[in-house]
Design a protein around this motif. Structure first.
Motif, short mmCIF file in Angstrom:
data_model
loop_
_atom_site.label_atom_id
_atom_site.label_comp_id
_atom_site.label_asym_id
_atom_site.label_seq_id
_atom_site.Cartn_x
_atom_site.Cartn_y
_atom_site.Cartn_z
N VAL A 237 3.85 -3.45 -3.63
CA VAL A 237 2.52 -4.07 -3.66
C VAL A 237 1.61 -3.51 -2.57
N HIS A 238 0.32 -3.51 -2.85
CA HIS A 238 -0.70 -3.24 -1.83
C HIS A 238 -1.46 -4.54 -1.61
N VAL A 239 -1.39 -5.07 -0.41
CA VAL A 239 -2.16 -6.25 -0.05
C VAL A 239 -3.52 -5.77 0.43
N ILE A 240 -4.57 -6.37 -0.13
CA ILE A 240 -5.95 -5.97 0.19
C ILE A 240 -6.68 -7.17 0.80
N TYR A 241 -7.13 -7.02 2.03
CA TYR A 241 -7.90 -8.07 2.68
C TYR A 241 -9.38 -7.90 2.36
N TYR A 242 -9.91 -8.86 1.66
CA TYR A 242 -11.29 -8.85 1.17
C TYR A 242 -12.22 -9.33 2.28
N MET A 243 -12.78 -8.36 3.02
CA MET A 243 -13.70 -8.65 4.12
C MET A 243 -14.98 -9.27 3.58
N THR A 244 -15.27 -10.48 4.00
CA THR A 244 -16.50 -11.14 3.55
C THR A 244 -17.66 -10.78 4.48
N TRP A 245 -18.77 -11.47 4.32
CA TRP A 245 -20.03 -11.12 5.00
C TRP A 245 -20.55 -12.31 5.82
N GLY A 246 -21.39 -12.01 6.78
CA GLY A 246 -22.01 -13.08 7.55
C GLY A 246 -23.01 -13.85 6.70
#
Length: 257
Positions: free
Chosen positions: A127-136
């Motif tokens: 698996v590739h875990v992907i951290y979904y960087m959100t926005w201010g």
């Protein structure tokens, strides 16, 4: 000649991490909250993938306002991760928590991200875990946190960026830099309405930006798609290009290469 062409095709498939057998779907588990389910982000990603002849099978575990801490306590998440067979697991924390102080993030975000990451990799070794960087948030955090840097867009975004990049690097996973692309759109195209009226959630334009960033993180090459979600052609093209550039020009920063 045919042998050379076949070798090139196989090398490309490996490079782009599209490892499912021909005819199969790549399986993605989405973990998050309203930033993921607004405008059905997983479906937009699936549609973009389909336009590139990539088949995705999507499962979602989403709850409005939920934190990773809450997700870890959800038996359904544990069962899905233990079931295995995932190609990608996309992880999105609540919008404010990762923008708070370092001490707070160390206690309230990193341990739960690590738990999810470890469980995913234990039962899905490839698996590739992907951290979904959100926005201010548009004008800084809409809630009074007592932490001044979170109360302004620029510093809130920098805190989010640091937290998501650290989660990716600490767990040897990937980061999808949606927040970085979001900042670029704000700076270069301030007339684009990427927020909903609440100044925090994504508009359809914002979700389209997120979808293109996340798909590029998976695909790892340039593309053009006819999927535009009703967005004007000129805006859709800018969004696609910004998303792709933000990922492809920062592969090492995002721990993808």
């Amino acid at each position: 000649m045919k042998k050379v062409i076949l070798t090139v095709i196989l090398a490309i498939a490996t490079c782009f991490n599209l490892s499912a057998a021909d005819g199969d779907s790549l399986r993605i588990l989405w973990i998050g909250n309203s930033y993921t389910y607004f405008h059905d982000l997983p479906k937009i990603v699936k549609d973009i993938a389909s336009s590139q002849h990539v088949k995705l099978s999507t499962t979602t575990i989403l709850k409005g306002g939920e934190r990773l801490k809450g997700h870890v306590q959800n038996p359904r998440l544990t069962n899905e991760l233990k079931r295995g067979g995932w190609d990608y697991v996309v992880v999105q924390e609540q919008s404010t928590i990762p923008s708070l102080s370092t001490e707070s993030v160390i206690n309230e975000t990193y341990p739960y991200a690590h738990t999810i990451d470890s469980l995913a990799k234990k039962h899905s070794p490839n698996v590739h875990v992907i951290y979904y960087m959100t926005w201010g948030h548009k004008y800084g955090c809409i809630n009074k946190t007592g932490y001044e840097p979170a109360q302004h867009y620029t510093t809130m975004q920098e805190r989010l960026k640091t937290t998501y990049l650290e989660m990716a690097h600490m767990n040897n996973s990937w980061c999808a830099p949606v927040g970085m692309a979001w900042k670029k759109i704000r700076e270069e195209h301030p007339d684009y309405q990427i927020y909903e009226d609440d100044c925090t959630h994504p508009s359809i334009l914002g979700s389209y930006l997120a979808a293109n960033v996340i798909f590029t993180t998976i695909y790892q090459r340039q593309y053009q798609t006819s999927v535009k979600c009703g967005i004007a052609d000129s805006q859709a093209e800018v969004i696609q290009q910004t998303a792709q550039q933000t990922v492809l020009e920062n592969l090492r920063l995002l721990n993808i290469k």
